[in-house]
Motif scaffolding. Structure first.
Motif: not given
Length: 348
Positions: A42-55, A107-119
Motif C-alpha cells: 500500500f502506498e499511502q502513509p502508514w499513519l493515514w488509516p489511523i487518522i481516517a479511523m479517528v476522523t 500528501d494531502q491528508v486533509l482531502a482524505m479526511m474530507f472524504g471520510v467526513t462526507v461519507a
C-alpha cells in the motif's frame, strides 16, 4: 414529555445477522490493511488509516450525540458497555479504512479526511423512508470517494497494482481468489446479496461486449478488469453494502445490473472512475424512488381516509332516523316512539 424509560430507549438496533456481517467486514478490512502496509505494498502513509479511523469515529459519535439530544433518547452506543460502543462503530470503521485504502491524494491528508467526513455525514443527511424508518441510501465509502474525485480533480483512486505490488505472480492469483471466496461466503450467508452480485457481474460482462460491438472497445481487455483485486474487492465489499441496497432478489438484481449499465455508459463517454460514479448514481436514484414511493403511499392513504370519511357521512345522512318521545299535546300517547326521517341534505 417523554418518560424516563422512553428517553433511555434508543432507536431499534441492527439485526444480529447484520451485526455479525459488519463485524466480519470490519475484521476482514482491518486484516487486509495490516497486510497491505506490511506485505502487499500500500502506498499511502502508514499513519493515514489511523487518522481516517479517528476522523470517522469522531464524526459518527458527534452526530449520534446531536441526534440523540434532538430526539430525546439515549445514544445508541450506550447501554451495552464497550461492546455496544464497538458494534456502533463497525460501520464507521469500515468506511474510514475503505476511503483511505481506495483513494490516492498524494500528501494531502486533509482531502482524505474530507472524504471520510462526507461519507459519515451522508448517513445522517441523506435518508429515505424504508418500512417506516428513515435509512441512509447512499453507500458511505463509495460516496466519500466519489466526492473526493469530484472536488479534487488532481486526486485519483489508489493504483490497482498496489494490492499486489510486493508479491510474486503466484500471489497475484491467490490474493483475489481468497478475497473472492471469503466475500462470497460472507454475502451468501449473512448479507444475502448474491442476487445483487449476479446482476452486477452478468451485466458488467454484457456491457463490455456491447461496448466492444458499438464503440470498438477491446472486449478481452474490458472483461479482464473483472479479474483484478480492486474489482473483486469492489464486488464483494462495497457494492453489496447491506444498508444501502435492496433486500429482495428482484430489486437486488436490478440494482446490480443498473450499476453495470451506468458504468458502461460513463466509460463509453470517456468518464474515468466509472465504478464509483455509477454506484453513487444508482444509490441516488434508489433514494429518490423511495421518497417518491413514500409520498405516493401517503397520498393514497390520505385519499382513502377522505373517502372513508365521506362514505361514513353519507351513510349517517341516509340511514339515520330521529327517535323521540312524544310529549303532551303532540297528538300521540305519552311514551309512544315517533320516528321522523331526516330529510336529505340539498346542496346549493
Amino acid at each position: 414529555m417523554k418518560t424516563m424509560t422512553e428517553q433511555k430507549q434508543g432507536p431499534p438496533r441492527h439485526d444480529p445477522k447484520v451485526i455479525t456481517a459488519l463485524r466480519r467486514f470490519a475484521i476482514s478490512i482491518t486484516v487486509f490493511n495490516i497486510l497491505g502496509y506490511t506485505v502487499l505494498g500500500f502506498e499511502q502513509p502508514w499513519l493515514w488509516p489511523i487518522i481516517a479511523m479517528v476522523t470517522a469515529y469522531t464524526v459518527e459519535i458527534g452526530l449520534e450525540l446531536v441526534a440523540s439530544w434532538a430526539e430525546q433518547r439515549a445514544p445508541r452506543f450506550t447501554g451495552n458497555g464497550v461492546r455496544g460502543l464497538v458494534e456502533f462503530l463497525f460501520s464507521a470503521h469500515i468506511t474510514a479504512l475503505a476511503v483511505n485504502m481506495l483513494t490516492y491524494v498524494n500528501d494531502q491528508v486533509l482531502a482524505m479526511m474530507f472524504g471520510v467526513t462526507v461519507a459519515i455525514g451522508a448517513k445522517w443527511m441523506l435518508r429515505a423512508p424504508v418500512r417506516g424508518r428513515l435509512r441512509h441510501f447512499m453507500n458511505p465509502s463509495n460516496l466519500g470517494i466519489a466526492v473526493i474525485l469530484l472536488v479534487y480533480p488532481w486526486a485519483s483512486i489508489a493504483p490497482p497494482y498496489h494490492f499486489t505490488e510486493n508479491v510474486g505472480s503466484f500471489w497475484d492469483w491467490v490474493i483475489p481468489l481468497v478475497i473472492l471466496a471469503s466475500g462470497t461466503v460472507l454475502n451468501a450467508m449473512l448479507t444475502k446479496r448474491i442476487w445483487l452480485i449476479a446482476g452486477w457481474l452478468g451485466f458488467f460482462a454484457l456491457q463490455a461486449v456491447v461496448r466492444g460491438l458499438v464503440l470498438d472497445t477491446a472486449i478481452p481487455s474490458a472483461l479482464t478488469m473483472m479479474t483484478g483485486v480492486a474489482f473483486v474487492l469492489f464486488t464483494n465489499y462495497m457494492v453489496t453494502d447491506p444498508g444501502t441496497t435492496p433486500s429482495k432478489p428482484a430489486p437486488q438484481f436490478a440494482f446490480g445490473a443498473g450499476i453495470a449499465v451506468v458504468y458502461g455508459v460513463l466509460t463509453g463517454a470517456g468518464i474515468a472512475y466509472g465504478l464509483f460514479f455509477a454506484t453513487a448514481t444508482i444509490c441516488l436514484i434508489r433514494g429518490a424512488f423511495l421518497w417518491a414511493l413514500h409520498f405516493v403511499d401517503k397520498g393514497r392513504a390520505r385519499e382513502d381516509a377522505r373517502r372513508r370519511s365521506a362514505e361514513g357521512r353519507d351513510e349517517t345522512l341516509d340511514d339515520s332516523m330521529v327517535v323521540r318521545l312524544s310529549g303532551a299535546g303532540s297528538g300521540h300517547t305519552p311514551g309512544q316512539l315517533t320516528v321522523d326521517a331526516i330529510p336529505p341534505r340539498t346542496t346549493g
